[in-house]
Design a protein around this motif. Structure first.
Motif, PDB file in Angstrom:
ATOM      1  N   GLN A 240       0.779  -1.241  -0.132  1.00  0.00           N
ATOM      2  CA  GLN A 240      -0.184  -0.007  -0.027  1.00  0.00           C
ATOM      3  C   GLN A 240       0.684   1.316  -0.120  1.00  0.00           C
ATOM      4  O   GLN A 240       0.635   2.274  -0.591  1.00  0.00           O
ATOM      5  CB  GLN A 240      -0.775   0.000   1.242  1.00  0.00           C
ATOM      6  CG  GLN A 240      -1.746  -1.261   1.224  1.00  0.00           C
ATOM      7  CD  GLN A 240      -2.948  -1.087  -0.071  1.00  0.00           C
ATOM      8  OE1 GLN A 240      -2.475  -1.943  -1.086  1.00  0.00           O
ATOM      9  NE2 GLN A 240      -3.460  -0.019  -0.345  1.00  0.00           N
TER      10      GLN A 240
ATOM     11  N   LYS B 204       0.683   3.990  -3.042  1.00  0.00           N
ATOM     12  CA  LYS B 204       0.517   5.359  -2.566  1.00  0.00           C
ATOM     13  C   LYS B 204       1.522   6.290  -3.336  1.00  0.00           C
ATOM     14  O   LYS B 204       1.250   7.346  -3.672  1.00  0.00           O
ATOM     15  CB  LYS B 204       0.602   5.521  -1.222  1.00  0.00           C
ATOM     16  CG  LYS B 204       0.165   7.006  -0.700  1.00  0.00           C
ATOM     17  CD  LYS B 204       0.307   7.215   0.707  1.00  0.00           C
ATOM     18  CE  LYS B 204      -0.164   8.509   1.211  1.00  0.00           C
ATOM     19  NZ  LYS B 204      -0.265   8.749   2.709  1.00  0.00           N
ATOM     20  N   ASN B 205       2.772   6.036  -3.446  1.00  0.00           N
ATOM     21  CA  ASN B 205       3.754   6.717  -4.279  1.00  0.00           C
ATOM     22  C   ASN B 205       4.151   6.518  -5.669  1.00  0.00           C
ATOM     23  O   ASN B 205       5.372   7.023  -5.899  1.00  0.00           O
ATOM     24  CB  ASN B 205       5.146   6.887  -3.083  1.00  0.00           C
ATOM     25  CG  ASN B 205       4.705   7.219  -1.698  1.00  0.00           C
ATOM     26  OD1 ASN B 205       4.592   8.413  -1.558  1.00  0.00           O
ATOM     27  ND2 ASN B 205       4.488   6.424  -0.655  1.00  0.00           N
TER      28      ASN B 205
END
Length: 284
Positions: free
Chosen positions: A34, A38-39
């Motif tokens: 995750q 996200k990045n």
């Protein structure tokens, strides 16, 4: 390569103009997956299991992420705990992420139905053992588009450079499938593959089992029985899992036990014929 300096490999590959990527075994790395999602831009990661027969298991399957920063905090966090078997690193020509993922999708399913298994390429222990045993001339067919790989081999970081990165067909009899696995690793591979088989082919019965007992404990006990009988071929494992799932709260009848002088193959064939007879599928 120094245990504390896998970043050296990252900087070197970046200087060579290669893209950096991490092959993440996300089954036990959900928070890390995750964080990387996200990045990451949408074109900088792919799920290996998606668009394959294992698509329903994508959430616990391997993901491949590309990244630009050798100092990425998430990647460096992984370096600090290599013994958790999170996966491994690869470099490849920029823009070749889809080619690398397709390469492993073509090598993902072992055997033919119903005797199929999943090749856990994302496990650094599997990768390390294959590269240790494969002749150098087979590295290209195994690593595909990857220019180089960096992985924890149990005691230190290692690297292997691909002598011929690119698109390679799957050999008719891949040598990496003939590499013997250490017994502890072989047991874990059997457990993972057995669980995925049950989730994919017998989900309702497996969920119902969990209402009455610990499914992991049941699975380990069933696989221990398979090992005791030396029923380790995919067909034998699938047969024992399915039949045991039908009587999860009971012990198998005495007729299932090994007869004196009976080989594992003879034992399996006798029990298989007996089970088919009691189900009305074949004469005894």
């Amino acid at each position: 390569m120094s245990d504390s300096l896998p970043q050296q490999w990252l900087f070197e590959q970046q200087r060579l103009g290669h893209a950096l990527c991490v092959v993440l075994d996300s089954e036990n790395e959900q928070p890390m997956r995750q964080a990387l999602l996200k990045n990451s831009q949408f074109d900088c990661y792919l799920s290996v299991y998606s668009q394959t027969p294992l698509a329903d298991l994508s959430e616990v399957g391997p993901f491949v992420f590309t990244f630009d920063n050798p100092h990425d905090k998430n990647i460096n966090e992984l370096f600090g705990r290599p013994a958790t078997h999170w996966g491994w690193l690869a470099s490849l020509p920029k823009g070749h992420l889809p080619k690398l993922v397709e390469h492993w999708r073509e090598r993902l399913i072992i055997g033919q139905r119903p005797d199929q298994a999943v090749y856990r390429f994302q496990d650094a222990r599997v990768l390390a053992r294959a590269l240790k045993h494969l002749p150098v001339e087979m590295h290209a067919a195994y690593l595909g588009p990857a220019a180089s790989v960096c992985y924890w081999q149990g005691a230190r970081w290692e690297r292997v450079d691909n002598p011929g990165p690119g698109i390679h067909p799957v050999p008719a009899a891949p040598l990496w499938l003939q590499v013997p696995a250490p017994e502890q690793q072989a047991r874990e591979i059997r457990r993972v593959n057995a669980r995925r088989f049950l989730l994919a082919e017998h989900l309702d019965a497996y969920v119902k089992l969990a209402e009455h007992q610990d499914p992991d404990a049941w699975l380990r006990a069933t696989l221990d029985q398979a090992e005791a009988w030396n029923w380790l071929a995919p067909e034998q494992l699938a047969f024992l899992l399915v039949k045991s799932l039908q009587v999860p709260a009971q012990t198998l009848t005495p007729q299932w036990q090994v007869c004196a002088g009976e080989s594992p193959e003879e034992h399996f064939e006798r029990v298989r014929l007996m089970a088919n007879f009691w189900q009305g599928n074949a004469p005894l």
